[in-house]
Design an enzyme around this catalytic site. Structure first.
Site, mmCIF file in Angstrom:
data_model
loop_
_atom_site.group_PDB
_atom_site.id
_atom_site.type_symbol
_atom_site.label_atom_id
_atom_site.label_comp_id
_atom_site.label_asym_id
_atom_site.label_seq_id
_atom_site.Cartn_x
_atom_site.Cartn_y
_atom_site.Cartn_z
ATOM 1 N N SER A 1 -5.433 -3.991 -2.219
ATOM 2 C CA SER A 1 -4.268 -3.125 -1.981
ATOM 3 C C SER A 1 -4.458 -1.716 -2.530
ATOM 4 O O SER A 1 -3.492 -0.959 -2.643
ATOM 5 C CB SER A 1 -3.012 -3.747 -2.606
ATOM 6 O OG SER A 1 -2.721 -4.995 -2.037
ATOM 7 N N GLY A 2 -5.688 -1.366 -2.876
ATOM 8 C CA GLY A 2 -5.946 -0.050 -3.445
ATOM 9 C C GLY A 2 -6.281 -0.097 -4.913
ATOM 10 O O GLY A 2 -6.168 0.915 -5.612
ATOM 11 N N THR B 1 -9.181 -0.384 -6.558
ATOM 12 C CA THR B 1 -10.294 0.465 -6.980
ATOM 13 C C THR B 1 -9.857 1.919 -7.087
ATOM 14 O O THR B 1 -10.176 2.610 -8.069
ATOM 15 C CB THR B 1 -11.467 0.339 -5.976
ATOM 16 O OG1 THR B 1 -11.867 -1.032 -5.880
ATOM 17 C CG2 THR B 1 -12.655 1.173 -6.422
ATOM 18 N N TRP B 2 -9.129 2.386 -6.092
ATOM 19 C CA TRP B 2 -8.633 3.767 -6.090
ATOM 20 C C TRP B 2 -7.683 3.999 -7.256
ATOM 21 O O TRP B 2 -7.765 5.012 -7.948
ATOM 22 C CB TRP B 2 -7.945 4.037 -4.759
ATOM 23 C CG TRP B 2 -7.552 5.465 -4.521
ATOM 24 C CD1 TRP B 2 -8.172 6.594 -5.026
ATOM 25 C CD2 TRP B 2 -6.473 5.924 -3.726
ATOM 26 N NE1 TRP B 2 -7.531 7.722 -4.573
ATOM 27 C CE2 TRP B 2 -6.482 7.341 -3.764
ATOM 28 C CE3 TRP B 2 -5.504 5.283 -2.956
ATOM 29 C CZ2 TRP B 2 -5.550 8.120 -3.085
ATOM 30 C CZ3 TRP B 2 -4.583 6.064 -2.264
ATOM 31 C CH2 TRP B 2 -4.606 7.460 -2.331
ATOM 32 N N HIS C 1 -4.217 -8.964 -11.156
ATOM 33 C CA HIS C 1 -3.649 -9.380 -9.874
ATOM 34 C C HIS C 1 -2.540 -10.405 -10.104
ATOM 35 O O HIS C 1 -1.967 -10.911 -9.137
ATOM 36 C CB HIS C 1 -4.727 -9.993 -8.980
ATOM 37 C CG HIS C 1 -5.757 -9.012 -8.502
ATOM 38 N ND1 HIS C 1 -5.435 -7.752 -8.028
ATOM 39 C CD2 HIS C 1 -7.113 -9.101 -8.413
ATOM 40 C CE1 HIS C 1 -6.535 -7.112 -7.667
ATOM 41 N NE2 HIS C 1 -7.565 -7.903 -7.902
ATOM 42 N N SER D 1 -8.590 -6.345 5.040
ATOM 43 C CA SER D 1 -9.505 -6.036 3.941
ATOM 44 C C SER D 1 -9.943 -7.306 3.213
ATOM 45 O O SER D 1 -11.104 -7.443 2.816
ATOM 46 C CB SER D 1 -8.838 -5.060 2.970
ATOM 47 O OG SER D 1 -9.758 -4.582 2.012
ATOM 48 N N TYR E 1 0.801 2.388 -1.151
ATOM 49 C CA TYR E 1 -0.540 2.901 -0.860
ATOM 50 C C TYR E 1 -0.507 3.976 0.226
ATOM 51 O O TYR E 1 -1.132 5.038 0.099
ATOM 52 C CB TYR E 1 -1.420 1.729 -0.436
ATOM 53 C CG TYR E 1 -2.847 2.068 -0.097
ATOM 54 C CD1 TYR E 1 -3.820 2.199 -1.083
ATOM 55 C CD2 TYR E 1 -3.244 2.225 1.235
ATOM 56 C CE1 TYR E 1 -5.141 2.482 -0.774
ATOM 57 C CE2 TYR E 1 -4.562 2.505 1.560
ATOM 58 C CZ TYR E 1 -5.499 2.637 0.558
ATOM 59 O OH TYR E 1 -6.808 2.921 0.888
ATOM 60 N N ARG F 1 -14.874 0.314 1.666
ATOM 61 C CA ARG F 1 -15.100 0.030 3.080
ATOM 62 C C ARG F 1 -14.582 1.167 3.950
ATOM 63 O O ARG F 1 -15.335 1.919 4.531
ATOM 64 C CB ARG F 1 -14.448 -1.303 3.473
ATOM 65 C CG ARG F 1 -14.942 -1.855 4.804
ATOM 66 C CD ARG F 1 -14.331 -3.207 5.098
ATOM 67 N NE ARG F 1 -12.907 -3.139 5.347
ATOM 68 C CZ ARG F 1 -12.371 -2.836 6.529
ATOM 69 N NH1 ARG F 1 -13.144 -2.593 7.572
ATOM 70 N NH2 ARG F 1 -11.065 -2.797 6.676
ATOM 71 N N GLY G 1 -10.772 2.580 3.343
ATOM 72 C CA GLY G 1 -9.764 3.315 2.585
ATOM 73 C C GLY G 1 -8.764 4.052 3.443
ATOM 74 O O GLY G 1 -8.321 5.150 3.103
#
Length: 358
Positions: free
Chosen positions: A99-100, A102-103, A160, A193, A251, A319, A321
């Site tokens: 769901s984002g 890493t960002w 998570h 994803s 997101y 991948r 984004g």
């Protein structure tokens, strides 16, 4: 490499902390008496043996507190619930997988460390975001609990775990001061994803080869760390009840206006940008540093592997984004079905999903 824990400048990248631990061991809690240790182990085993089990391919999942978990994560989750002690300056980054995360790790780490690390020589230029922000259950599952405890404040940690499964020390004790930043994403893109992630994780297992199988499981709420809607609603309701402790972000909104999201996060975690910083373009510099294209094309994210429990290529975390990638994977009827399910689950909560328009 940092020479000594006492000389660390917070927040410390978790990879640096683990490497330092390998050289100079952190103080460990006093070992329990042998009988107590065995008793605790027996307690874990009895509990886990009593939990419902389902098997996908070669992997086992256990149902604990109305949530399905990878078997390797359950004992870590229980340990977190029983032993984790938050600090007032802690920041937890929460999300459903894909769901984002890493960002968000990159953004929050850059925001909170900007006074420590010059952006031109930032740890994110040499480390994957997952090497900067620790995944809490992964650390507990791999014997790195003492490293987490030894990290200087402020600590940034990711989970998570559904809100209902977080330690009481975090959600009940209002004096803990621990802040939670939650990001949620269009469930259709989450599903796509997840499918790509599972194919990289275990391509040899037939059950992940068909997108439709995962789609059906998702619609039925039969997914790890879920159902998805329970994960999202738990944090949304917490953000309504405790707006100073839980920040709830979408997101797609962050993609549309990342600079505003960066400012909102900075204000929430207690390190707002000064007028001088804004004039100097620090907000835009962080947006650029943490942009998908910038991170994806760094050498550190194009090679090597990452992960506490399962090592995956670092590139697997980058991948596309984008928003709306579901269009290439499901029919309009499939999209409408997910939207209708979510709309029904969200009814009366005050949270709305933007229905498919493509």
């Amino acid at each position: 490499m940092v020479s000594s824990p006492s000389l660390w400048r917070p927040p410390v990248p978790i990879k640096d902390a683990i490497e330092q631990d390998a050289i100079t061991p952190f103080p460990k809690p006093e070992a329990p008496e042998e009988e107590e240790e065995e008793s605790q182990g027996d307690c874990y085993r009895r509990l886990m043996s009593s939990l419902p089990v389902k098997v996908y391919g070669e992997r086992r999942y256990l149902e604990y507190q109305a949530t399905w978990w990878p078997e390797s994560a359950v004992q870590a989750v229980i340990a977190i619930q029983r032993r984790f002690r938050p600090r007032p300056s802690d920041v937890l980054l929460a999300s459903y997988p894909k769901s984002g995360t890493t960002w968000m790790k990159a953004l929050v780490f850059a925001i909170m460390s900007r006074k420590v690390y010059p952006l031109r020589d930032h740890p994110l230029l040499r480390l994957n975001p997952h090497d900067c922000v620790v995944h809490l259950s992964g650390a507990y599952a791999t014997g790195k609990e003492a490293v987490v405890e030894a990290l200087p404040s402020p600590r940034i940690m990711a989970v998570h775990m559904p809100f209902s499964t977080l330690p009481a020390s975090v959600v009940v004790d209002s004096s803990s001061g621990c802040k939670i930043v939650y990001v949620w994403r269009d469930p259709k893109d989450v599903l796509v994803s997840l499918w790509h992630y599972y194919r990289k994780l275990r391509p040899e297992e037939a059950h992940v080869s068909e997108f439709h199988d995962l789609y059906e499981s998702f619609c039925q709420g039969d997914t790890v760390f879920g159902p998805w809607w329970d994960n999202v609603l738990g944090y949304f309701r917490a953000s309504v009840e405790m707006p100073t402790r839980v920040l709830f972000l979408r997101y797609e909104d962050m993609l549309e206006d990342t600079a505003s999201a960066v400012v909102a996060i900075a204000n929430f975690v207690g390190c707002p940008f000064s007028a001088e910083e804004e004039r100097a373009g620090v907000v835009d510099a962080i947006v650029k540093l943490c942009s998908f294209e910038e991170l994806k094309n760094l050498d550190t994210n194009m090679s090597g592997s990452n992960g506490h429990l399962i090592k995956l290529p670092s590139s697997s975390y980058f991948r596309k984004g984008v928003a709306g990638d579901w269009v290439g994977h499901m029919t309009r009827e499939m999209a409408d079905r997910i939207d209708s399910i979510i709309q029904g689950k969200f009814q009366g909560s005050g949270l709305e999903i933007k229905r498919a328009s493509t």
